[in-house]
Design an enzyme around this catalytic site. Sequence first.
Site, mmCIF file in Angstrom:
data_model
loop_
_atom_site.group_PDB
_atom_site.id
_atom_site.type_symbol
_atom_site.label_atom_id
_atom_site.label_comp_id
_atom_site.label_asym_id
_atom_site.label_seq_id
_atom_site.Cartn_x
_atom_site.Cartn_y
_atom_site.Cartn_z
ATOM 1 N N TYR A 1 0.863 -1.187 0.000
ATOM 2 C CA TYR A 1 0.000 0.000 0.000
ATOM 3 C C TYR A 1 0.894 1.230 0.000
ATOM 4 C CZ TYR A 1 -3.505 3.363 1.694
ATOM 5 O OH TYR A 1 -4.342 4.444 1.841
ATOM 6 N N ASP B 1 9.377 3.066 -0.542
ATOM 7 C CA ASP B 1 8.334 3.729 0.234
ATOM 8 C C ASP B 1 8.577 3.392 1.703
ATOM 9 O OD1 ASP B 1 6.168 4.673 1.534
ATOM 10 O OD2 ASP B 1 4.657 3.664 0.288
ATOM 11 N N LYS C 1 4.582 9.407 8.660
ATOM 12 C CA LYS C 1 4.400 8.842 10.000
ATOM 13 C C LYS C 1 5.410 9.394 11.023
ATOM 14 C CE LYS C 1 2.155 4.674 8.161
ATOM 15 N NZ LYS C 1 0.776 4.584 8.496
HETATM 16 C C1 PLP Z 1 3.928 2.232 3.172
HETATM 17 C C2 PLP Z 1 2.895 3.328 3.152
HETATM 18 N N1 PLP Z 1 2.928 4.245 2.171
HETATM 19 C C3 PLP Z 1 2.043 5.240 2.110
HETATM 20 C C4 PLP Z 1 1.058 5.368 3.049
HETATM 21 C C5 PLP Z 1 0.102 6.505 2.956
HETATM 22 O O1 PLP Z 1 0.296 7.397 4.000
HETATM 23 P P1 PLP Z 1 -0.882 8.358 4.491
HETATM 24 O O2 PLP Z 1 -1.909 7.490 5.140
HETATM 25 O O3 PLP Z 1 -0.192 9.285 5.440
HETATM 26 O O4 PLP Z 1 -1.404 9.046 3.287
HETATM 27 C C6 PLP Z 1 0.994 4.438 4.112
HETATM 28 C C7 PLP Z 1 -0.035 4.503 5.170
HETATM 29 O O5 PLP Z 1 -1.104 4.904 5.080
HETATM 30 C C8 PLP Z 1 1.929 3.395 4.146
HETATM 31 O O6 PLP Z 1 1.913 2.474 5.109
HETATM 32 N N1 LIG Z 2 -2.066 0.664 6.819
HETATM 33 C C1 LIG Z 2 -2.371 2.063 6.748
HETATM 34 C C2 LIG Z 2 -1.086 2.797 6.691
HETATM 35 O O1 LIG Z 2 -0.057 2.347 7.045
HETATM 36 C C3 LIG Z 2 -3.163 2.463 7.933
HETATM 37 C C4 LIG Z 2 -3.480 3.941 8.012
HETATM 38 C C5 LIG Z 2 -4.766 4.304 7.352
HETATM 39 O O2 LIG Z 2 -4.976 4.014 6.176
HETATM 40 O O3 LIG Z 2 -5.591 4.965 8.022
#
Ligand code: PLP
Ligand SMILES: N[C@H](C=O)CCC(=O)O
Length: 427
Positions: free
Chosen positions: A141, A236, A264
Amino acid sequence: MTNHDLFQRALKLLPGGVNSPVRAFKSVGGEPFFTARADGAYLWDVEGKRYIDYVGSWGPMIVGHNHPKVREAVERAVRDGLSFGTPCPAEVVMAETLTRLVPSMDMVRMVNSGTEATMSAIRLARGATGRNKIVKFEGCYHGHSDSFLVKAGSGALTFGVPTSPGVPAANADLTLTLPYNDLQAAQALFAEHGRDIAGLIIEPVAGNMNCIPPQQGYLEGLRELCTHHGALLIFDEVMTGFRVALGGAQALYGIEPDLSTFGKIIGGGMPVGAYGGRRDLMEQIAPAGPIYQAGTLSGNPVAMAAGLAMLELVQEPGFYDTLAARTRLLTDGLQAVADGEGVPFSTNRVGGMFGLFFTHEKVSSYAHATAADAAMFNRFFQGMLEHGVFLAPSAFEAGFLSSAHSDEDIAATLDAARIAMRLARAG
Ligand SMILES: Cc1ncc(COP(=O)(O)O)c(C=O)c1O
Ligand SMILES: N[C@H](C=O)CCC(=O)O
Protein backbone atom coordinates in the site's frame (compact mmCIF):
# COMPACT_ATOMS: atom_id res chain seq x y z
CA MET A 1 -21.00 9.57 26.27
CA THR A 2 -20.44 5.95 25.22
CA ASN A 3 -18.47 4.47 22.32
CA HIS A 4 -21.72 3.13 20.90
CA ASP A 5 -23.51 6.52 21.02
CA LEU A 6 -20.60 8.25 19.31
CA PHE A 7 -20.42 5.58 16.62
CA GLN A 8 -24.16 5.90 15.92
CA ARG A 9 -23.74 9.67 15.52
CA ALA A 10 -20.66 9.18 13.36
CA LEU A 11 -22.37 6.65 11.10
CA LYS A 12 -24.95 9.28 10.11
CA LEU A 13 -22.34 11.77 8.92
CA LEU A 14 -19.04 10.05 8.19
CA PRO A 15 -18.85 7.23 5.60
CA GLY A 16 -18.67 4.04 7.68
CA GLY A 17 -18.48 6.25 10.78
CA VAL A 18 -14.75 6.91 10.30
CA ASN A 19 -12.28 9.16 8.51
CA SER A 20 -10.03 6.32 7.38
CA PRO A 21 -11.42 2.85 6.55
CA VAL A 22 -8.98 0.81 8.65
CA ARG A 23 -10.32 2.42 11.82
CA ALA A 24 -13.74 0.81 11.45
CA PHE A 25 -13.93 -2.69 12.90
CA LYS A 26 -15.67 -3.94 9.79
CA SER A 27 -13.56 -7.02 9.16
CA VAL A 28 -13.10 -8.03 12.81
CA GLY A 29 -16.69 -7.28 13.80
CA GLY A 30 -18.09 -4.99 16.48
CA GLU A 31 -17.73 -1.25 16.75
CA PRO A 32 -14.59 0.88 17.10
CA PHE A 33 -13.89 2.59 20.40
CA PHE A 34 -13.40 6.35 20.52
CA THR A 35 -10.15 7.48 22.12
CA ALA A 36 -10.39 10.27 24.67
CA ARG A 37 -6.69 10.47 25.46
CA ALA A 38 -3.38 8.69 24.96
CA ASP A 39 -0.21 8.53 26.98
CA GLY A 40 2.89 6.31 26.75
CA ALA A 41 1.88 2.80 25.67
CA TYR A 42 -1.80 3.37 26.40
CA LEU A 43 -5.05 4.64 24.94
CA TRP A 44 -8.13 5.40 27.05
CA ASP A 45 -11.53 5.33 25.43
CA VAL A 46 -14.39 7.71 26.22
CA GLU A 47 -15.75 5.18 28.73
CA GLY A 48 -12.48 5.21 30.66
CA LYS A 49 -11.23 1.77 29.56
CA ARG A 50 -7.45 1.52 29.10
CA TYR A 51 -5.80 -0.37 26.24
CA ILE A 52 -2.17 -1.34 25.73
CA ASP A 53 -1.76 0.04 22.22
CA TYR A 54 0.10 -1.85 19.48
CA VAL A 55 -1.25 0.37 16.68
CA GLY A 56 0.57 3.55 17.71
CA SER A 57 -1.53 5.76 15.42
CA TRP A 58 -0.58 3.29 12.64
CA GLY A 59 3.14 3.72 13.21
CA PRO A 60 4.15 7.26 14.13
CA MET A 61 4.13 6.96 17.93
CA ILE A 62 7.48 5.19 18.25
CA VAL A 63 8.34 6.95 21.52
CA GLY A 64 4.86 6.38 22.92
CA HIS A 65 1.90 8.71 22.98
CA ASN A 66 2.13 12.27 24.21
CA HIS A 67 5.87 12.16 24.85
CA PRO A 68 6.75 15.26 26.91
CA LYS A 69 9.61 16.30 24.60
CA VAL A 70 7.40 16.12 21.50
CA ARG A 71 4.49 17.83 23.25
CA GLU A 72 6.71 20.63 24.57
CA ALA A 73 8.22 21.20 21.11
CA VAL A 74 4.71 21.53 19.69
CA GLU A 75 3.65 23.88 22.50
CA ARG A 76 6.68 26.10 21.87
CA ALA A 77 6.03 26.17 18.12
CA VAL A 78 2.32 26.95 18.54
CA ARG A 79 3.15 30.09 20.51
CA ASP A 80 4.75 31.54 17.37
CA GLY A 81 1.83 30.79 15.05
CA LEU A 82 0.22 27.84 13.33
CA SER A 83 1.09 28.32 9.66
CA PHE A 84 2.96 31.02 7.79
CA GLY A 85 2.74 30.37 4.05
CA THR A 86 6.38 31.45 3.82
CA PRO A 87 9.48 29.35 4.39
CA CYS A 88 10.29 28.82 8.09
CA PRO A 89 13.56 27.86 9.81
CA ALA A 90 12.29 24.46 11.04
CA GLU A 91 11.84 23.25 7.44
CA VAL A 92 15.53 23.80 6.80
CA VAL A 93 16.51 21.97 9.98
CA MET A 94 14.17 19.11 8.98
CA ALA A 95 15.75 18.89 5.52
CA GLU A 96 19.23 18.92 7.09
CA THR A 97 18.23 16.22 9.57
CA LEU A 98 16.60 13.93 7.01
CA THR A 99 19.39 14.20 4.46
CA ARG A 100 21.97 13.52 7.20
CA LEU A 101 20.14 10.48 8.54
CA VAL A 102 19.18 9.12 5.10
CA PRO A 103 22.33 9.41 2.96
CA SER A 104 20.57 8.40 -0.30
CA MET A 105 18.58 11.66 -0.08
CA ASP A 106 20.57 14.65 -1.28
CA MET A 107 17.45 16.80 -1.29
CA VAL A 108 13.96 16.50 0.13
CA ARG A 109 10.50 18.05 -0.32
CA MET A 110 8.12 18.13 2.64
CA VAL A 111 4.44 17.32 2.07
CA ASN A 112 1.46 16.59 4.34
CA SER A 113 0.88 12.83 4.09
CA GLY A 114 2.39 9.59 2.89
CA THR A 115 -0.08 9.57 0.00
CA GLU A 116 1.21 12.92 -1.23
CA ALA A 117 4.80 11.74 -0.89
CA THR A 118 4.36 8.59 -2.99
CA MET A 119 2.11 10.29 -5.54
CA SER A 120 4.72 13.01 -6.03
CA ALA A 121 7.60 10.54 -6.18
CA ILE A 122 6.07 8.65 -9.10
CA ARG A 123 5.27 11.89 -10.91
CA LEU A 124 8.95 12.72 -10.55
CA ALA A 125 9.94 9.24 -11.76
CA ARG A 126 7.72 9.62 -14.82
CA GLY A 127 8.85 13.19 -15.53
CA ALA A 128 12.53 12.37 -15.12
CA THR A 129 12.55 9.19 -17.21
CA GLY A 130 9.95 10.16 -19.81
CA ARG A 131 8.33 6.75 -19.22
CA ASN A 132 4.82 6.05 -17.96
CA LYS A 133 4.65 2.62 -16.38
CA ILE A 134 5.24 2.00 -12.71
CA VAL A 135 5.70 -1.29 -10.91
CA LYS A 136 4.26 -2.07 -7.50
CA PHE A 137 3.74 -5.21 -5.45
CA GLU A 138 0.54 -7.06 -4.73
CA GLY A 139 -0.50 -6.34 -1.12
CA CYS A 140 1.74 -3.28 -0.80
CA TYR A 141 0.00 0.00 0.00
CA HIS A 142 1.37 3.38 -0.98
CA GLY A 143 -1.56 5.61 -0.06
CA HIS A 144 -4.74 6.13 -2.00
CA SER A 145 -3.76 7.92 -5.19
CA ASP A 146 -5.14 6.32 -8.38
CA SER A 147 -1.94 4.69 -9.58
CA PHE A 148 -1.53 2.78 -6.32
CA LEU A 149 -5.04 1.46 -5.71
CA VAL A 150 -4.25 -1.53 -7.88
CA LYS A 151 -3.89 -4.81 -6.00
CA ALA A 152 -3.31 -2.66 -2.92
CA GLY A 153 -2.91 -3.76 0.68
CA SER A 154 -4.11 -2.26 3.98
CA GLY A 155 -7.82 -1.36 4.10
CA ALA A 156 -8.20 -1.99 0.37
CA LEU A 157 -7.21 -5.63 0.94
CA THR A 158 -9.07 -5.88 4.25
CA PHE A 159 -12.33 -4.71 2.70
CA GLY A 160 -11.94 -6.66 -0.55
CA VAL A 161 -11.35 -3.74 -2.94
CA PRO A 162 -7.65 -4.06 -3.73
CA THR A 163 -8.31 -2.42 -7.10
CA SER A 164 -10.74 0.37 -6.29
CA PRO A 165 -13.75 1.37 -8.35
CA GLY A 166 -13.15 4.94 -9.50
CA VAL A 167 -9.59 4.29 -10.68
CA PRO A 168 -9.74 4.86 -14.45
CA ALA A 169 -8.64 1.80 -16.45
CA ALA A 170 -6.22 4.02 -18.36
CA ASN A 171 -4.51 4.78 -15.08
CA ALA A 172 -4.58 1.24 -13.70
CA ASP A 173 -3.14 -0.09 -16.96
CA LEU A 174 0.03 1.89 -16.31
CA THR A 175 0.54 0.12 -12.99
CA LEU A 176 2.21 -3.26 -13.35
CA THR A 177 2.06 -5.55 -10.33
CA LEU A 178 4.37 -8.24 -9.04
CA PRO A 179 4.33 -10.81 -6.24
CA TYR A 180 6.48 -9.63 -3.30
CA ASN A 181 9.67 -11.60 -2.61
CA ASP A 182 9.71 -13.23 -6.07
CA LEU A 183 12.78 -11.98 -7.92
CA GLN A 184 12.26 -14.21 -10.94
CA ALA A 185 8.84 -12.67 -11.57
CA ALA A 186 10.43 -9.20 -11.44
CA GLN A 187 13.17 -10.26 -13.88
CA ALA A 188 10.55 -11.59 -16.30
CA LEU A 189 8.46 -8.41 -16.08
CA PHE A 190 11.46 -6.16 -16.69
CA ALA A 191 12.56 -8.33 -19.59
CA GLU A 192 9.21 -7.63 -21.24
CA HIS A 193 8.44 -4.03 -20.19
CA GLY A 194 11.81 -2.69 -19.00
CA ARG A 195 12.08 0.17 -21.45
CA ASP A 196 8.63 1.55 -20.48
CA ILE A 197 9.09 1.40 -16.70
CA ALA A 198 9.64 4.75 -15.00
CA GLY A 199 10.02 3.35 -11.52
CA LEU A 200 9.51 0.45 -9.18
CA ILE A 201 8.03 1.31 -5.79
CA ILE A 202 8.26 -1.06 -2.86
CA GLU A 203 7.70 -1.18 0.87
CA PRO A 204 11.17 -2.52 1.70
CA VAL A 205 9.56 -4.37 4.59
CA ALA A 206 5.94 -4.97 3.62
CA GLY A 207 3.61 -3.72 6.33
CA ASN A 208 0.24 -3.46 4.65
CA MET A 209 -0.42 -7.18 4.11
CA ASN A 210 0.64 -7.69 7.71
CA CYS A 211 4.43 -7.65 8.22
CA ILE A 212 6.61 -9.46 5.67
CA PRO A 213 10.38 -8.87 5.56
CA PRO A 214 12.28 -9.04 2.27
CA GLN A 215 14.11 -12.31 1.64
CA GLN A 216 17.88 -12.20 1.55
CA GLY A 217 19.15 -10.70 -1.71
CA TYR A 218 15.69 -9.62 -2.87
CA LEU A 219 16.11 -5.85 -2.51
CA GLU A 220 19.61 -6.10 -3.97
CA GLY A 221 18.16 -7.95 -6.96
CA LEU A 222 15.54 -5.23 -7.49
CA ARG A 223 18.24 -2.56 -7.23
CA GLU A 224 20.22 -4.28 -9.99
CA LEU A 225 17.17 -4.70 -12.20
CA CYS A 226 16.21 -1.03 -11.94
CA THR A 227 19.75 0.13 -12.62
CA HIS A 228 20.06 -2.21 -15.60
CA HIS A 229 16.78 -1.04 -17.17
CA GLY A 230 17.12 2.67 -16.35
CA ALA A 231 14.10 2.64 -14.02
CA LEU A 232 14.11 4.43 -10.67
CA LEU A 233 14.03 2.37 -7.48
CA ILE A 234 11.66 4.02 -5.02
CA PHE A 235 11.61 2.86 -1.40
CA ASP A 236 8.33 3.73 0.23
CA GLU A 237 9.53 4.16 3.79
CA VAL A 238 6.39 5.87 5.04
CA MET A 239 6.01 2.97 7.49
CA THR A 240 9.54 1.58 7.76
CA GLY A 241 11.31 4.95 7.93
CA PHE A 242 12.81 5.31 11.43
CA ARG A 243 10.65 2.32 12.45
CA VAL A 244 12.96 -0.58 11.56
CA ALA A 245 16.23 1.33 12.04
CA LEU A 246 17.62 4.85 12.18
CA GLY A 247 17.63 5.88 8.51
CA GLY A 248 14.97 3.30 7.63
CA ALA A 249 15.04 -0.05 5.87
CA GLN A 250 17.60 1.26 3.40
CA ALA A 251 20.05 1.69 6.28
CA LEU A 252 19.16 -1.72 7.71
CA TYR A 253 19.66 -3.59 4.42
CA GLY A 254 22.34 -1.33 2.91
CA ILE A 255 20.50 -0.50 -0.33
CA GLU A 256 20.54 2.92 -1.97
CA PRO A 257 17.24 3.75 -3.68
CA ASP A 258 16.98 6.60 -6.19
CA LEU A 259 13.99 8.10 -4.42
CA SER A 260 12.49 7.53 -0.98
CA THR A 261 9.24 8.49 0.66
CA PHE A 262 8.66 9.09 4.35
CA GLY A 263 5.76 9.99 6.64
CA LYS A 264 4.40 8.84 10.00
CA ILE A 265 7.40 9.00 12.45
CA ILE A 266 9.04 12.04 10.82
CA GLY A 267 5.89 14.02 11.70
CA GLY A 268 5.90 12.99 15.36
CA GLY A 269 2.13 12.42 15.17
CA MET A 270 1.34 15.47 13.03
CA PRO A 271 0.26 15.16 9.35
CA VAL A 272 3.58 15.02 7.48
CA GLY A 273 5.17 13.29 4.51
CA ALA A 274 8.38 13.77 2.56
CA TYR A 275 10.00 12.55 -0.62
CA GLY A 276 13.60 12.90 -1.59
CA GLY A 277 16.55 11.38 -3.37
CA ARG A 278 19.33 12.08 -5.80
CA ARG A 279 20.05 15.76 -6.42
CA ASP A 280 19.80 15.47 -10.22
CA LEU A 281 16.27 14.09 -9.77
CA MET A 282 15.06 16.42 -7.02
CA GLU A 283 16.29 19.46 -8.93
CA GLN A 284 13.62 18.67 -11.49
CA ILE A 285 10.91 19.55 -8.93
CA ALA A 286 9.30 23.00 -9.24
CA PRO A 287 10.42 25.71 -8.87
CA ALA A 288 13.97 24.37 -9.38
CA GLY A 289 12.70 22.38 -12.36
CA PRO A 290 9.53 21.79 -14.39
CA ILE A 291 7.82 18.91 -12.54
CA TYR A 292 5.05 20.50 -10.53
CA GLN A 293 4.16 19.71 -6.93
CA ALA A 294 2.92 22.11 -4.24
CA GLY A 295 1.20 22.32 -0.83
CA THR A 296 -0.43 25.17 1.11
CA LEU A 297 0.53 23.69 4.49
CA SER A 298 3.71 21.84 3.47
CA GLY A 299 6.62 22.33 5.88
CA ASN A 300 4.17 23.49 8.54
CA PRO A 301 6.11 24.88 11.54
CA VAL A 302 4.18 22.95 14.19
CA ALA A 303 4.48 19.67 12.30
CA MET A 304 8.20 20.26 11.73
CA ALA A 305 8.70 20.91 15.46
CA ALA A 306 6.94 17.65 16.37
CA GLY A 307 8.90 15.66 13.81
CA LEU A 308 12.26 17.14 14.79
CA ALA A 309 11.64 16.37 18.48
CA MET A 310 10.76 12.78 17.55
CA LEU A 311 13.84 12.40 15.35
CA GLU A 312 16.01 13.62 18.20
CA LEU A 313 14.59 11.00 20.55
CA VAL A 314 15.16 8.09 18.18
CA GLN A 315 18.83 9.07 17.83
CA GLU A 316 19.51 8.32 21.50
CA PRO A 317 22.15 5.56 21.80
CA GLY A 318 20.65 2.06 21.92
CA PHE A 319 17.14 3.21 20.98
CA TYR A 320 16.63 0.71 18.16
CA ASP A 321 18.40 -2.18 19.91
CA THR A 322 16.10 -1.83 22.90
CA LEU A 323 13.03 -1.50 20.69
CA ALA A 324 13.95 -4.59 18.67
CA ALA A 325 14.64 -6.59 21.86
CA ARG A 326 11.22 -5.65 23.28
CA THR A 327 9.53 -6.54 20.00
CA ARG A 328 11.24 -9.91 20.11
CA LEU A 329 10.10 -10.43 23.71
CA LEU A 330 6.53 -9.84 22.53
CA THR A 331 6.58 -12.02 19.40
CA ASP A 332 8.52 -14.88 21.08
CA GLY A 333 6.12 -14.69 24.00
CA LEU A 334 3.06 -14.83 21.75
CA GLN A 335 4.55 -17.77 19.87
CA ALA A 336 5.11 -19.64 23.14
CA VAL A 337 1.53 -18.95 24.23
CA ALA A 338 0.15 -20.14 20.87
CA ASP A 339 2.33 -23.27 20.94
CA GLY A 340 1.16 -24.00 24.48
CA GLU A 341 -2.46 -23.72 23.38
CA GLY A 342 -1.94 -25.75 20.20
CA VAL A 343 -2.88 -22.82 17.95
CA PRO A 344 -1.31 -22.67 14.44
CA PHE A 345 0.65 -19.44 14.64
CA SER A 346 3.76 -17.71 13.32
CA THR A 347 5.26 -14.25 13.64
CA ASN A 348 7.51 -11.87 11.74
CA ARG A 349 9.36 -8.89 13.13
CA VAL A 350 11.82 -6.23 11.99
CA GLY A 351 12.94 -3.55 14.47
CA GLY A 352 9.83 -2.16 16.14
CA MET A 353 7.40 -3.67 13.65
CA PHE A 354 5.76 -7.11 13.82
CA GLY A 355 3.23 -9.42 12.18
CA LEU A 356 1.02 -12.14 13.70
CA PHE A 357 -0.36 -14.91 11.47
CA PHE A 358 -2.69 -17.78 12.28
CA THR A 359 -0.83 -20.40 10.27
CA HIS A 360 2.00 -22.87 10.92
CA GLU A 361 3.87 -21.47 7.92
CA LYS A 362 6.57 -18.82 8.13
CA VAL A 363 4.93 -16.06 6.10
CA SER A 364 7.08 -14.62 3.31
CA SER A 365 4.57 -13.79 0.57
CA TYR A 366 1.18 -12.25 -0.14
CA ALA A 367 -0.13 -15.75 -0.89
CA HIS A 368 0.98 -17.00 2.55
CA ALA A 369 -0.45 -13.94 4.31
CA THR A 370 -3.85 -14.22 2.64
CA ALA A 371 -3.96 -17.98 3.27
CA ALA A 372 -3.61 -17.53 7.07
CA ASP A 373 -6.78 -18.05 9.12
CA ALA A 374 -8.42 -14.60 9.22
CA ALA A 375 -11.40 -15.85 11.26
CA MET A 376 -9.00 -17.04 13.96
CA PHE A 377 -7.29 -13.66 13.89
CA ASN A 378 -10.64 -11.94 14.34
CA ARG A 379 -11.50 -14.01 17.42
CA PHE A 380 -8.02 -13.39 18.82
CA PHE A 381 -8.39 -9.65 18.17
CA GLN A 382 -11.71 -9.56 20.05
CA GLY A 383 -10.28 -11.53 22.97
CA MET A 384 -7.32 -9.18 23.24
CA LEU A 385 -9.53 -6.10 23.01
CA GLU A 386 -11.82 -7.43 25.72
CA HIS A 387 -8.75 -7.81 27.96
CA GLY A 388 -7.38 -4.34 27.26
CA VAL A 389 -4.97 -4.92 24.37
CA PHE A 390 -5.48 -3.03 21.10
CA LEU A 391 -4.11 -4.69 17.96
CA ALA A 392 -4.76 -3.37 14.45
CA PRO A 393 -8.35 -4.38 13.58
CA SER A 394 -7.34 -6.35 10.49
CA ALA A 395 -5.34 -9.48 9.69
CA PHE A 396 -3.54 -7.43 7.02
CA GLU A 397 -1.86 -4.74 9.08
CA ALA A 398 1.51 -4.77 10.86
CA GLY A 399 1.75 -4.08 14.58
CA PHE A 400 4.02 -1.50 16.21
CA LEU A 401 5.86 -1.27 19.49
CA SER A 402 7.11 1.92 21.13
CA SER A 403 9.89 2.70 23.56
CA ALA A 404 7.14 3.33 26.13
CA HIS A 405 6.06 -0.34 26.14
CA SER A 406 7.53 -1.84 29.30
CA ASP A 407 8.29 -5.45 30.19
CA GLU A 408 5.19 -5.29 32.43
CA ASP A 409 3.06 -4.21 29.44
CA ILE A 410 4.37 -7.15 27.45
CA ALA A 411 3.72 -9.54 30.35
CA ALA A 412 0.14 -8.20 30.61
CA THR A 413 -0.24 -8.64 26.83
CA LEU A 414 0.86 -12.28 27.09
CA ASP A 415 -1.61 -12.87 29.95
CA ALA A 416 -4.39 -11.54 27.73
CA ALA A 417 -3.11 -13.67 24.83
CA ARG A 418 -3.46 -16.87 26.90
CA ILE A 419 -7.21 -16.26 27.05
CA ALA A 420 -7.53 -14.86 23.52
CA MET A 421 -5.68 -17.83 21.95
CA ARG A 422 -8.23 -20.18 23.52
CA LEU A 423 -11.03 -18.07 22.04
CA ALA A 424 -9.27 -18.08 18.67
CA ARG A 425 -8.99 -21.86 18.78
CA ALA A 426 -12.57 -22.42 19.98
CA GLY A 427 -14.11 -21.18 16.72
C1 PLP B 1 3.93 2.23 3.17
C2 PLP B 1 2.90 3.33 3.15
N1 PLP B 1 2.93 4.25 2.17
C3 PLP B 1 2.04 5.24 2.11
C4 PLP B 1 1.06 5.37 3.05
C5 PLP B 1 0.10 6.51 2.96
O1 PLP B 1 0.30 7.40 4.00
P1 PLP B 1 -0.88 8.36 4.49
O2 PLP B 1 -1.91 7.49 5.14
O3 PLP B 1 -0.19 9.29 5.44
O4 PLP B 1 -1.40 9.05 3.29
C6 PLP B 1 0.99 4.44 4.11
C7 PLP B 1 -0.03 4.50 5.17
O5 PLP B 1 -1.10 4.90 5.08
C8 PLP B 1 1.93 3.39 4.15
O6 PLP B 1 1.91 2.47 5.11
N1 LIG C 1 -2.07 0.66 6.82
C1 LIG C 1 -2.37 2.06 6.75
C2 LIG C 1 -1.09 2.80 6.69
O1 LIG C 1 -0.06 2.35 7.05
C3 LIG C 1 -3.16 2.46 7.93
C4 LIG C 1 -3.48 3.94 8.01
C5 LIG C 1 -4.77 4.30 7.35
O2 LIG C 1 -4.98 4.01 6.18
O3 LIG C 1 -5.59 4.96 8.02
